[in-house]
Scaffold this active site. Structure first.
Site, mmCIF file in Angstrom:
data_model
loop_
_atom_site.group_PDB
_atom_site.id
_atom_site.type_symbol
_atom_site.label_atom_id
_atom_site.label_comp_id
_atom_site.label_asym_id
_atom_site.label_seq_id
_atom_site.Cartn_x
_atom_site.Cartn_y
_atom_site.Cartn_z
ATOM 1 N N LYS A 43 -17.349 29.142 38.014
ATOM 2 C CA LYS A 43 -16.301 27.911 38.609
ATOM 3 C C LYS A 43 -16.733 27.948 40.030
ATOM 4 C CE LYS A 43 -12.781 29.468 35.450
ATOM 5 N NZ LYS A 43 -11.463 30.140 35.580
ATOM 6 N N GLU A 98 -25.154 26.820 43.180
ATOM 7 C CA GLU A 98 -24.558 28.030 42.859
ATOM 8 C C GLU A 98 -23.884 28.425 44.207
ATOM 9 O OE1 GLU A 98 -23.026 29.863 41.434
ATOM 10 O OE2 GLU A 98 -24.270 31.721 40.683
ATOM 11 N N ASP A 102 -26.179 37.155 44.513
ATOM 12 C CA ASP A 102 -25.876 38.537 44.809
ATOM 13 C C ASP A 102 -27.146 39.430 44.534
ATOM 14 O OD1 ASP A 102 -24.596 40.916 45.593
ATOM 15 O OD2 ASP A 102 -23.243 40.847 43.964
ATOM 16 N N PHE A 151 -17.735 41.493 50.111
ATOM 17 C CA PHE A 151 -17.332 40.800 49.107
ATOM 18 C C PHE A 151 -16.579 39.808 49.997
ATOM 19 C CE2 PHE A 151 -14.566 39.330 45.822
ATOM 20 C CZ PHE A 151 -15.386 39.385 44.746
HETATM 21 P P1 IMP Z 1 -25.495 38.124 40.693
HETATM 22 O O1 IMP Z 1 -25.831 37.831 39.377
HETATM 23 O O2 IMP Z 1 -25.312 39.595 41.093
HETATM 24 O O3 IMP Z 1 -26.536 37.496 41.572
HETATM 25 O O4 IMP Z 1 -24.078 37.482 40.800
HETATM 26 C C1 IMP Z 1 -23.948 36.053 40.996
HETATM 27 C C2 IMP Z 1 -22.267 35.899 40.960
HETATM 28 O O5 IMP Z 1 -21.544 37.152 41.070
HETATM 29 C C3 IMP Z 1 -21.866 34.872 41.499
HETATM 30 O O6 IMP Z 1 -21.909 33.639 40.993
HETATM 31 C C4 IMP Z 1 -20.372 35.175 41.890
HETATM 32 O O7 IMP Z 1 -19.470 34.717 40.767
HETATM 33 C C5 IMP Z 1 -20.076 36.580 41.678
HETATM 34 N N1 IMP Z 1 -20.313 37.180 43.120
HETATM 35 C C6 IMP Z 1 -21.082 38.033 43.696
HETATM 36 N N2 IMP Z 1 -20.816 38.338 44.822
HETATM 37 C C7 IMP Z 1 -19.589 37.867 44.958
HETATM 38 C C8 IMP Z 1 -18.540 37.810 46.247
HETATM 39 O O8 IMP Z 1 -18.813 38.320 47.182
HETATM 40 N N3 IMP Z 1 -17.445 37.000 46.117
HETATM 41 C C9 IMP Z 1 -17.093 36.505 44.806
HETATM 42 N N4 IMP Z 1 -17.873 36.313 43.863
HETATM 43 C C10 IMP Z 1 -19.239 37.243 43.852
#
Ligand code: IMP
Length: 187
Positions: A43, A98, A102, A151
């Protein structure tokens, strides 16, 4: 119960200014490649997607995908599709929108999926890039801001469904840690 407001990292004005620049880049690149299918990852991307696409002038179609990540111990999460797109991908120019990249696991899976489904091209537009946290390589074609490994919440991003409604991006610091370095627009 008192609500701890996240420490501001990127203001509303900075967000809107950078989003206008991203929209201009997208307009320039997709001038001759319409229609463009913009797919928001639910979302967190919703606020960003709305503000971005209000400024893009090439014709777009929009759709949404929702993923979830299952972690077991320290093993990177297996990404699953919770809500799939409704519009067929084959032969389309796809732009994934997106909120934040992360570790890169989510986006590398989604990029692979859309390529497998026969998209004519697949590019990624992410508002925030936690580039130091990357575990899998992901090329962010349109990147709003590179940020430290903190975060963040607000402007669509949540902590257990809270803070999405904030108009700015803030750092969530439950124990009052020292502030990290300010963010910079990425190149
Ligand atoms: P990845 O697969 O580790 O790249 O994660 C991506 C997803 O993790 C994003 O779409 C977010 O939903 C969540 N996410 C990663 N870091 C944060 C943050 O600092 N705040 C909130 N959501 C995060």
């Amino acid at each position: 119960m008192d609500r701890v407001l996240p420490r501001p990292l990127i203001s509303e004005d900075e967000l809107q200014h950078r989003i206008s620049e991203l929209a201009a880049e997208i307009d320039r690149d997709y001038r001759d490649q319409e229609p463009l299918l913009c797919i928001g990852i639910l979302k967190g991307s919703v606020f960003f997607m709305v503000d971005l696409l209000k400024r893009v002038t090439v014709p777009v179609k929009i759709d949404f995908l929702q993923t979830s990540s299952y972690r077991s111990g320290t093993t990177p999460g297996e990404i699953r599709i919770r809500k799939d797109v409704d519009i067929a991908i084959r032969g389309k120019h796809v732009l994934i929108i997106e909120d934040i990249v992360d570790t890169g696991h989510t986006l590398s899976t989604v990029l692979g999926l859309f390529r497998f489904r026969g998209a004519k091209s697949v590019k990624l537009c992410a508002l925030l890039d936690k580039h130091k946290a990357r575990e899998v390589a992901v090329n962010v074609d349109y990147s709003g801001f590179k940020i430290d490994n903190v975060f963040v919440v607000g402007y669509g991003l949540d902590l257990d469904e809270r803070y999405r409604e904030l108009p700015y991006i803030g750092v969530y610091e439950p124990d009052g840690d020292e502030p990290s370095e300010p963010s910079e627009p990425s190149e």
